[in-house]
Design a protein around this motif. Structure first.
Motif, PDB file in Angstrom:
ATOM      1  N   HIS A 307       0.800  -1.232   0.000  1.00  0.00           N
ATOM      2  CA  HIS A 307       0.000   0.000   0.000  1.00  0.00           C
ATOM      3  C   HIS A 307       0.828   1.274   0.000  1.00  0.00           C
ATOM      4  CE1 HIS A 307      -4.277  -1.424   1.421  1.00  0.00           C
ATOM      5  NE2 HIS A 307      -4.132  -1.487   0.105  1.00  0.00           N
ATOM      6  N   LEU A 308       2.076   1.214  -0.418  1.00  0.00           N
ATOM      7  CA  LEU A 308       2.892   2.431  -0.458  1.00  0.00           C
ATOM      8  C   LEU A 308       2.252   3.496  -1.338  1.00  0.00           C
ATOM      9  CD1 LEU A 308       5.598   3.854   0.254  1.00  0.00           C
ATOM     10  CD2 LEU A 308       6.533   2.868  -1.853  1.00  0.00           C
ATOM     11  N   GLN A 309       1.515   3.066  -2.361  1.00  0.00           N
ATOM     12  CA  GLN A 309       0.934   4.019  -3.300  1.00  0.00           C
ATOM     13  C   GLN A 309      -0.246   4.799  -2.707  1.00  0.00           C
ATOM     14  OE1 GLN A 309       2.004   1.714  -7.448  1.00  0.00           O
ATOM     15  NE2 GLN A 309       0.011   1.358  -6.557  1.00  0.00           N
ATOM     16  N   ARG A 310      -0.722   4.377  -1.546  1.00  0.00           N
ATOM     17  CA  ARG A 310      -1.714   5.193  -0.840  1.00  0.00           C
ATOM     18  C   ARG A 310      -0.943   6.213   0.005  1.00  0.00           C
ATOM     19  NH1 ARG A 310      -7.094   1.643   0.747  1.00  0.00           N
ATOM     20  NH2 ARG A 310      -7.652   1.192  -1.420  1.00  0.00           N
ATOM     21  N   HIS A 311      -0.119   6.947  -0.703  1.00  0.00           N
ATOM     22  CA  HIS A 311       0.847   7.817  -0.044  1.00  0.00           C
ATOM     23  C   HIS A 311       0.200   9.077   0.511  1.00  0.00           C
ATOM     24  CE1 HIS A 311       5.078   8.067   0.794  1.00  0.00           C
ATOM     25  NE2 HIS A 311       5.115   9.338   0.425  1.00  0.00           N
ATOM     26  N   SER A 312      -0.918   9.465  -0.064  1.00  0.00           N
ATOM     27  CA  SER A 312      -1.609  10.646   0.443  1.00  0.00           C
ATOM     28  C   SER A 312      -2.034  10.460   1.895  1.00  0.00           C
ATOM     29  CB  SER A 312      -2.839  10.932  -0.429  1.00  0.00           C
ATOM     30  OG  SER A 312      -2.461  11.190  -1.759  1.00  0.00           O
ATOM     31  N   VAL A 324      -4.290  -0.387   6.836  1.00  0.00           N
ATOM     32  CA  VAL A 324      -5.456   0.472   7.053  1.00  0.00           C
ATOM     33  C   VAL A 324      -5.319   1.830   6.366  1.00  0.00           C
ATOM     34  CG1 VAL A 324      -6.172  -0.639   9.191  1.00  0.00           C
ATOM     35  CG2 VAL A 324      -4.534   1.240   9.293  1.00  0.00           C
ATOM     36  N   LEU A 325      -4.351   1.979   5.481  1.00  0.00           N
ATOM     37  CA  LEU A 325      -4.242   3.219   4.722  1.00  0.00           C
ATOM     38  C   LEU A 325      -5.460   3.368   3.809  1.00  0.00           C
ATOM     39  CD1 LEU A 325      -0.451   3.307   3.773  1.00  0.00           C
ATOM     40  CD2 LEU A 325      -1.649   4.770   5.418  1.00  0.00           C
ATOM     41  N   ARG A 326      -5.917   4.594   3.662  1.00  0.00           N
ATOM     42  CA  ARG A 326      -7.170   4.858   2.959  1.00  0.00           C
ATOM     43  C   ARG A 326      -6.946   5.531   1.602  1.00  0.00           C
ATOM     44  NH1 ARG A 326     -11.596   4.930   6.491  1.00  0.00           N
ATOM     45  NH2 ARG A 326     -11.045   4.577   8.653  1.00  0.00           N
TER      46      ARG A 326
END
Length: 380
Positions: A307-312, A324-326
């Motif tokens: 989930h690194l690309q849920r960087h925002s 749990v990154l959104r």
């Protein structure tokens, strides 16, 4: 493809599919097997690179995006599950195995030409980047001493231990401002960005650690300076490579390290290109929000990168665990996953053609945000 699947089903699916990172880690072994079967050693030395930058971007688009978010009542339960922590900790022995196996293949394969040797080092380097840089990034944000030190060890294994200090205490404080060497300004090419990022991040890591020690009444060159210890670990890796595999082993280790930390800075370039935090009347910058990092929801690359690309969301809430990154609909969105963006960044004219309109569209009505003058002065 996955938009209609209930979030709870997607979360259960991803819980298992995060294992994809370890299948990716098997690519050098897979390439070695094909070398033996086909005898085409120099061609298959490049196989992992071809898979990651040739096949995966296509599969990414065929599979599609995943915008599922955990429900509020699930976040605490998911964040506490040890399975997710175990996966990241398993990256440590996996990284060591990749380094040892890669060096062994290089020094024992007489069929390699110079092109094959370069391809093999770069191939092992990109796998090492996924394991050491990507997983290390997740671990250095954890408060658990075991996880935090595991992250430090992963960065030390590729000669970039300063990132452990600079990223948490530097980058997360100054991201998307002129003070951050890891935030690329609008119109800045990758090749202009990289040398400044290398130097700026290493230098800032030592400054931050010296500042921490000063508050304790200690000099910078003190045994409690963690950078001294982590860099000593890197030297230990280099010495081990030399003693076990000879000079070729040392060249392999240094080459893999260069590929790994260069990949880190390329990803930094992608993650924040052209995004600026506004300066407030009091002289401070606005709080970091999901608007200050590029986001990508392509499922395959997100599974392979924890989930690194849920960087925002990561920059808005740095302590959130990867599971749990959104996703935020309002955050700036990349046109593809990191594998495809990596290739695009290597070709500045194409990068500018794709990304500059997106940056301009995001700042429509606030074009002054695109001014690079202050940024230029601070990083010159």
């Amino acid at each position: 493809m996955f938009e209609r699947i209930p979030p709870r089903v997607m979360i259960a699916f991803k819980k298992v599919m995060f294992l994809l990172v370890f299948f990716v880690a098997m690519l050098p072994y897979n390439a070695w097997q094909m070398m033996q079967e086909n005898g085409n050693w120099n061609l298959y030395a490049w196989w992992p690179l071809f898979v990651i930058f040739g096949i995966i971007p296509v599969v990414d688009h065929l599979v599609g995006k995943d915008s599922s978010n955990p429900q509020e009542d699930e976040v605490e339960r998911l964040a506490g599950q040890r399975w997710y922590s175990l996966l990241t900790l398993l990256a440590v022995p996996t990284q060591l195995a990749v380094l040892a196996f890669g060096a062994w293949v290089l020094v024992t394969t007489e069929q390699f030409s110079l092109a094959g040797q370069i391809g093999w080092i770069l191939s092992c380097g990109i796998i090492s980047a996924i394991l050491s840089i990507n997983v290390g990034h997740e671990l250095i944000h954890r408060r658990s001493r075991l996880e935090n030190w595991a992250g430090g060890l992963l960065y030390a294994s590729v000669c970039y231990a300063g990132f452990k200090v600079e990223h948490v205490r530097g980058h997360h404080v100054t991201v998307s401002t002129p003070d951050d060497a890891s935030s690329a300004r609008f119109g800045q090419s990758l090749y202009h960005f990289l040398p400044r990022a290398y130097l700026g991040n290493v230098r800032n890591a030592w400054k931050l650690e010296a500042k921490r020690l000063k508050t304790l009444g200690l000099p910078a060159l003190h045994w409690r300076n963690e950078l001294i210890w982590w860099n000593a670990v890197s030297v230990g890796f280099a010495v081990a490579a030399l003693l076990i595999f000879g000079w070729a082993g040392l060249v392999f280790y240094l080459g893999v390290s260069w590929m790994s930390f260069t990949t880190l800075e390329i990803i930094n370039y992608i993650e924040h290109y052209g995004l600026h935090r506004r300066k407030l009347p009091n002289g401070r910058y606005e709080r970091t929000t999901p608007a200050h990092s590029w986001n990508s929801n392509y499922l395959i690359t997100n599974l392979g990168l924890f989930h690194l690309q849920r960087h925002s969301d990561h920059h808005a809430f740095p302590t959130r665990r990867y599971q749990v990154l959104r996703h935020y609909d309002g955050s700036p969105q990349l046109p593809t996953g990191y594998a495809g963006m990596y290739v695009l960044a290597l070709i500045p004219p194409l990068w500018f053609r794709v990304m500059n309109p997106r940056v301009k569209a995001y700042y429509e009505g606030e074009e002054w945000q695109l001014s690079a003058q202050e940024f230029e002065q601070s990083v010159a």
